[in-house]
Design a protein around this motif. Structure first.
Motif, PDB file in Angstrom:
ATOM      1  N   PRO A   1     -51.798  15.059 -29.094  1.00  0.00           N
ATOM      2  CA  PRO A   1     -50.682  14.431 -28.367  1.00  0.00           C
ATOM      3  C   PRO A   1     -50.056  15.505 -27.473  1.00  0.00           C
ATOM      4  CG  PRO A   1     -50.427  14.223 -30.764  1.00  0.00           C
ATOM      5  CD  PRO A   1     -51.528  15.190 -30.528  1.00  0.00           C
ATOM      6  N   LEU A   2     -49.915  15.203 -26.203  1.00  0.00           N
ATOM      7  CA  LEU A   2     -49.560  16.258 -25.251  1.00  0.00           C
ATOM      8  C   LEU A   2     -48.120  16.119 -24.758  1.00  0.00           C
ATOM      9  CD1 LEU A   2     -51.340  18.510 -24.188  1.00  0.00           C
ATOM     10  CD2 LEU A   2     -51.712  17.161 -22.142  1.00  0.00           C
ATOM     11  N   PRO A   3     -47.272  17.116 -25.009  1.00  0.00           N
ATOM     12  CA  PRO A   3     -45.915  17.052 -24.462  1.00  0.00           C
ATOM     13  C   PRO A   3     -45.949  17.263 -22.947  1.00  0.00           C
ATOM     14  CG  PRO A   3     -46.150  18.880 -26.030  1.00  0.00           C
ATOM     15  CD  PRO A   3     -47.513  18.339 -25.777  1.00  0.00           C
ATOM     16  N   ILE A   4     -45.359  16.338 -22.237  1.00  0.00           N
ATOM     17  CA  ILE A   4     -45.320  16.429 -20.776  1.00  0.00           C
ATOM     18  C   ILE A   4     -43.918  16.904 -20.372  1.00  0.00           C
ATOM     19  CG2 ILE A   4     -45.436  15.036 -18.647  1.00  0.00           C
ATOM     20  CD1 ILE A   4     -48.188  15.497 -19.972  1.00  0.00           C
ATOM     21  N   ALA A   5     -43.877  17.825 -19.405  1.00  0.00           N
ATOM     22  CA  ALA A   5     -42.593  18.414 -18.997  1.00  0.00           C
ATOM     23  C   ALA A   5     -41.602  17.329 -18.587  1.00  0.00           C
ATOM     24  CB  ALA A   5     -42.821  19.381 -17.844  1.00  0.00           C
ATOM     25  N   GLY A   6     -40.373  17.471 -19.026  1.00  0.00           N
ATOM     26  CA  GLY A   6     -39.322  16.532 -18.650  1.00  0.00           C
ATOM     27  C   GLY A   6     -39.312  15.268 -19.486  1.00  0.00           C
ATOM     28  N   ASN A   7     -40.165  15.206 -20.509  1.00  0.00           N
ATOM     29  CA  ASN A   7     -40.242  14.002 -21.331  1.00  0.00           C
ATOM     30  C   ASN A   7     -40.127  14.385 -22.813  1.00  0.00           C
ATOM     31  OD1 ASN A   7     -40.422  11.296 -21.434  1.00  0.00           O
ATOM     32  ND2 ASN A   7     -42.622  11.152 -21.028  1.00  0.00           N
ATOM     33  N   PRO A   8     -38.976  14.935 -23.193  1.00  0.00           N
ATOM     34  CA  PRO A   8     -38.856  15.471 -24.559  1.00  0.00           C
ATOM     35  C   PRO A   8     -38.686  14.369 -25.597  1.00  0.00           C
ATOM     36  CG  PRO A   8     -36.765  15.649 -23.424  1.00  0.00           C
ATOM     37  CD  PRO A   8     -37.731  15.064 -22.428  1.00  0.00           C
ATOM     38  N   PRO A   9     -38.938  14.687 -26.869  1.00  0.00           N
ATOM     39  CA  PRO A   9     -38.642  13.701 -27.912  1.00  0.00           C
ATOM     40  C   PRO A   9     -37.138  13.468 -27.971  1.00  0.00           C
ATOM     41  CG  PRO A   9     -39.320  15.805 -28.892  1.00  0.00           C
ATOM     42  CD  PRO A   9     -39.448  15.952 -27.413  1.00  0.00           C
ATOM     43  N   THR A  10     -36.751  12.254 -28.314  1.00  0.00           N
ATOM     44  CA  THR A  10     -35.312  11.960 -28.366  1.00  0.00           C
ATOM     45  C   THR A  10     -34.822  11.851 -29.804  1.00  0.00           C
ATOM     46  OG1 THR A  10     -35.842   9.634 -28.176  1.00  0.00           O
ATOM     47  CG2 THR A  10     -35.281  10.771 -26.127  1.00  0.00           C
ATOM     48  N   GLN A  11     -35.743  12.038 -30.757  1.00  0.00           N
ATOM     49  CA  GLN A  11     -35.326  12.027 -32.169  1.00  0.00           C
ATOM     50  C   GLN A  11     -35.944  13.213 -32.879  1.00  0.00           C
ATOM     51  OE1 GLN A  11     -36.458   8.330 -34.007  1.00  0.00           O
ATOM     52  NE2 GLN A  11     -35.106   7.135 -32.688  1.00  0.00           N
ATOM     53  N   ASP A  12     -35.374  13.553 -34.055  1.00  0.00           N
ATOM     54  CA  ASP A  12     -35.970  14.602 -34.879  1.00  0.00           C
ATOM     55  C   ASP A  12     -37.341  14.152 -35.354  1.00  0.00           C
ATOM     56  OD1 ASP A  12     -33.715  16.049 -34.580  1.00  0.00           O
ATOM     57  OD2 ASP A  12     -32.817  15.425 -36.488  1.00  0.00           O
ATOM     58  N   GLU A  13     -38.126  15.130 -35.849  1.00  0.00           N
ATOM     59  CA  GLU A  13     -39.465  14.816 -36.366  1.00  0.00           C
ATOM     60  C   GLU A  13     -39.429  13.641 -37.336  1.00  0.00           C
ATOM     61  OE1 GLU A  13     -41.741  19.054 -36.430  1.00  0.00           O
ATOM     62  OE2 GLU A  13     -41.405  18.139 -38.359  1.00  0.00           O
ATOM     63  N   LEU A  14     -38.480  13.714 -38.284  1.00  0.00           N
ATOM     64  CA  LEU A  14     -38.412  12.696 -39.336  1.00  0.00           C
ATOM     65  C   LEU A  14     -37.000  12.131 -39.402  1.00  0.00           C
ATOM     66  CD1 LEU A  14     -40.440  14.605 -42.061  1.00  0.00           C
ATOM     67  CD2 LEU A  14     -41.195  12.623 -40.752  1.00  0.00           C
ATOM     68  N   PRO A  15     -36.874  10.873 -39.856  1.00  0.00           N
ATOM     69  CA  PRO A  15     -35.521  10.312 -39.957  1.00  0.00           C
ATOM     70  C   PRO A  15     -34.715  11.009 -41.050  1.00  0.00           C
ATOM     71  CG  PRO A  15     -37.150   8.808 -40.889  1.00  0.00           C
ATOM     72  CD  PRO A  15     -37.913   9.947 -40.295  1.00  0.00           C
ATOM     73  N   LYS A  16     -33.411  10.828 -41.000  1.00  0.00           N
ATOM     74  CA  LYS A  16     -32.571  11.405 -42.063  1.00  0.00           C
ATOM     75  C   LYS A  16     -32.561  10.440 -43.252  1.00  0.00           C
ATOM     76  CE  LYS A  16     -30.006  14.578 -39.387  1.00  0.00           C
ATOM     77  NZ  LYS A  16     -30.917  14.473 -38.263  1.00  0.00           N
ATOM     78  N   GLY A  17     -32.231  10.943 -44.417  1.00  0.00           N
ATOM     79  CA  GLY A  17     -32.137  10.063 -45.600  1.00  0.00           C
ATOM     80  C   GLY A  17     -33.497   9.829 -46.196  1.00  0.00           C
ATOM     81  N   SER A  18     -33.938   8.551 -46.211  1.00  0.00           N
ATOM     82  CA  SER A  18     -35.267   8.285 -46.765  1.00  0.00           C
ATOM     83  C   SER A  18     -35.967   7.239 -45.905  1.00  0.00           C
ATOM     84  CB  SER A  18     -35.151   7.794 -48.209  1.00  0.00           C
ATOM     85  OG  SER A  18     -34.558   6.522 -48.206  1.00  0.00           O
ATOM     86  N   PHE A  19     -37.294   7.085 -46.148  1.00  0.00           N
ATOM     87  CA  PHE A  19     -38.035   6.057 -45.405  1.00  0.00           C
ATOM     88  C   PHE A  19     -37.648   4.708 -46.007  1.00  0.00           C
ATOM     89  CE2 PHE A  19     -41.358   9.546 -45.027  1.00  0.00           C
ATOM     90  CZ  PHE A  19     -41.037   9.846 -43.716  1.00  0.00           C
ATOM     91  N   ARG A  20     -36.811   3.980 -45.295  1.00  0.00           N
ATOM     92  CA  ARG A  20     -36.346   2.715 -45.872  1.00  0.00           C
ATOM     93  C   ARG A  20     -37.193   1.540 -45.415  1.00  0.00           C
ATOM     94  NH1 ARG A  20     -31.405   3.631 -43.725  1.00  0.00           N
ATOM     95  NH2 ARG A  20     -31.441   5.840 -44.148  1.00  0.00           N
ATOM     96  N   ARG A  21     -37.770   1.653 -44.204  1.00  0.00           N
ATOM     97  CA  ARG A  21     -38.465   0.481 -43.668  1.00  0.00           C
ATOM     98  C   ARG A  21     -39.872   0.354 -44.280  1.00  0.00           C
ATOM     99  NH1 ARG A  21     -37.920   0.015 -38.421  1.00  0.00           N
ATOM    100  NH2 ARG A  21     -39.712  -1.341 -38.615  1.00  0.00           N
ATOM    101  N   PRO A  22     -40.434  -0.867 -44.314  1.00  0.00           N
ATOM    102  CA  PRO A  22     -41.758  -1.058 -44.924  1.00  0.00           C
ATOM    103  C   PRO A  22     -42.898  -0.449 -44.107  1.00  0.00           C
ATOM    104  CG  PRO A  22     -40.624  -3.167 -44.600  1.00  0.00           C
ATOM    105  CD  PRO A  22     -39.805  -2.140 -43.918  1.00  0.00           C
TER     106      PRO A  22
END
Ligand SMILES: Cc1cc2nc3c(=O)[nH]c(=O)nc-3n(C[C@H](O)[C@H](O)[C@H](O)COP(=O)(O)OP(=O)(O)OC[C@H]3O[C@@H](n4cnc5c(N)ncnc54)[C@H](O)[C@@H]3O)c2cc1C
Length: 444
Positions: A390-411
């Motif tokens: 997966p290639l990071p393209i300049a000017g298109n950064p991730p908008t969230q942390d690697e992993l969510p906070k808390g726990s994986f709640r969704r199925p």
């Protein structure tokens, strides 16, 4: 809870182990007839080894810990990895200060500037800030336009092809950090490790471990549909040896490319896949690889990696894996050379047959090694993987942390290498992601 992991690569298998350790029931679905994904083995005729070249660096502590846990430390081998640089059809060693001083492509002051620039790279504290800048602009700023053109531009072209001017500096920084750390040596300097017999032995041990703990591994069973409604739970439709089947799981973890998830998911699961892609946009731009291998009667060079600054050679580099391993013990006495060519995942070459592609790879190798003749070749073959990096393209950064906070709640949860924000693709990062994810698994 009844959990499913989609993908039997290293990420999927290690996630499954972590889920089992937490007390969940686990089913693993793998589309191929074997586990391992990009790190899977290949049968080369007289020996079996990785389908692509893989090394373990001294700082790969997660990988080393897993090898130890599985009781495979006695199969770990460390060797000096020599690097060469081909320029004007001459190969120059690039392994130490003396090689560097004699390197003909750069003048004395350019070498000084290169050395100073690399020191600066080591000192960068916040690589996330490098998402906004292209590697090209960053390197030009750090090293000056001449060194960029002479030294970095050919390497970027060879590795990123059509993306050479667009790839974000953060990715190049991660690659440089990984190699610089290997060179400064937490263990022996410039030592690269590998498992004697390749990753095949690790996957065998992982499979045994998983099955002994009650996991079900479904091979040749691609998931064809993911349906999160009606919740709670998630329905998976698979097409395996028993035909089409739909089963319900409390939680599903998808480890393949996000765009694949997007094409399979419906309802809320599709919404989640789209949100993941928006938040981690590198999952929308993959580099793939066409990688020819030559099993040879003779060596081509003493180098493990040969970097290329040869405009007429259409290869990313030359990897002579046999320079790292015991050829008699692992390669039936042969030499094994990989000829990778990184390409955008939608490149039309991926649709061509091996017979159409292989002669071209041989021609490229012969441009570098004119003495290579048909009589030196025991066999040759090709591996292809359209979605590798997966290639990071300049000017298109991730908008969230690697992993969510808390726990994986969704199925339905996507956990793949596009979440690795400031890293190169390697198994140590994959295992690190598993470790962090395990802390977020809900209780059974
Ligand atoms: C040329 C090359 C060289 C490399 N060199 C190194 C190295 O030196 N050191 C290092 O540490 N790493 C290296 N790597 C990277 C390493 O291979 C990856 O880190 C690792 O394989 C990623 O594992 P993964 O499980 O995330 O993905 P993958 O290995 O891609 O596994 C994903 C799995 O999901 C399966 N899948 C996808 N969709 C579905 C579906 N719908 N249903 C069921 N299954 C599905 C796929 O079949 C695949 O098996 C290299 C990779 C390549 C290509």
């Amino acid at each position: 809870m009844r959990c499913a992991v989609i993908g039997g690569g290293l990420l999927g298998l290690q996630l499954a182990r972590k889920l089992l350790a937490k007390g969940h029931q686990v089913h693993i679905f793998e589309a191929s007839p074997f586990v391992g994904g990009l790190s899977a083995p290949r049968d080369y005729g007289s020996f079996v080894h990785d389908r692509f070249y893989h090394v373990i660096l001294p700082q790969d502590l997660e990988t080393l810990a897993l090898i130890d846990e599985l009781g495979l430390s006695d199969r770990l081998r460390w060797s000096k990895a020599r690097t060469g640089y081909s320029y004007n059809k001459r190969i120059h060693p690039m392994n130490g200060i003396l090689d560097y001083l004699f390197f003909p492509a750069l003048g004395f002051f350019q070498k000084l500037r290169l050395g100073l620039g690399l020191r600066k790279v080591r000192g960068i504290q916040d690589p996330g800030a490098l998402y906004d800048q292209s590697a090209k602009d960053w390197l030009t700023e750090l090293f000056g336009p001449q060194i960029y053109q002479r030294f970095w531009a050919p390497l970027l072209r060879a590795k990123f092809g059509a993306y050479a001017d667009k790839v974000a500096a953060v990715f190049l920084h991660a690659t440089m950090q990984r190699l610089l750390a290997a060179r400064s040596g937490l263990a022996e300097k410039d030592s690269f490790g590998h498992l004697q017999g390749g990753y095949a032995i690790l996957f065998r041990a992982l499979t045994q471990d998983l099955e002994s703990k009650g996991a079900s591994i479904h091979l040749s069973t691609p998931i064809q549909a993911i349906q999160e409604d009606p919740s709670p739970g998630c329905n998976l439709t698979s097409h395996g040896p028993l035909g089409l089947q739909t089963q319900t799981f409390d939680q599903v973890y998808f480890t393949g490319p996000t765009e694949t998830a997007l094409s399979l998911a419906q309802g809320k699961a599709r919404l989640h896949a789209q949100e993941t892609l928006n938040a981690h946009p590198s999952g929308g731009t993959y580099l793939g690889v066409l990688c020819a291998h030559l099993v040879l009667k003779k060596s081509l060079s003493p180098y493990y990696i040969l970097n290329l600054d040869e405009p007429d050679v259409d290869l990313t580099g030359v990897i002579e894996f046999s320079n790292l391993c015991d050829r008699e013990a692992e390669l039936a006495g042969n030499h094994l050379v990989f000829l990778p060519r990184y390409l955008p995942s939608d490149d039309p070459s991926f649709a061509k047959s091996d017979d159409e592609l292989l002669p071209g790879f041989l021609t490229q190798a012969q441009k570098l090694f004119p003495s290579l003749q048909d009589k030196d070749i025991v066999s040759m073959g090709l591996e292809r993987a359209p979605r590798v990096q997966p290639l990071p393209i300049a000017g298109n950064p991730p908008t969230q942390d690697e992993l969510p906070k808390g726990s994986f709640r969704r199925p339905f949860q996507i956990l793949n290498t596009s979440l690795l924000a400031c890293a190169t693709l390697n198994n140590n990062e994959v295992l690190g992601l598993c470790k962090k994810s395990a802390a977020l698994f809900p209780s059974p």
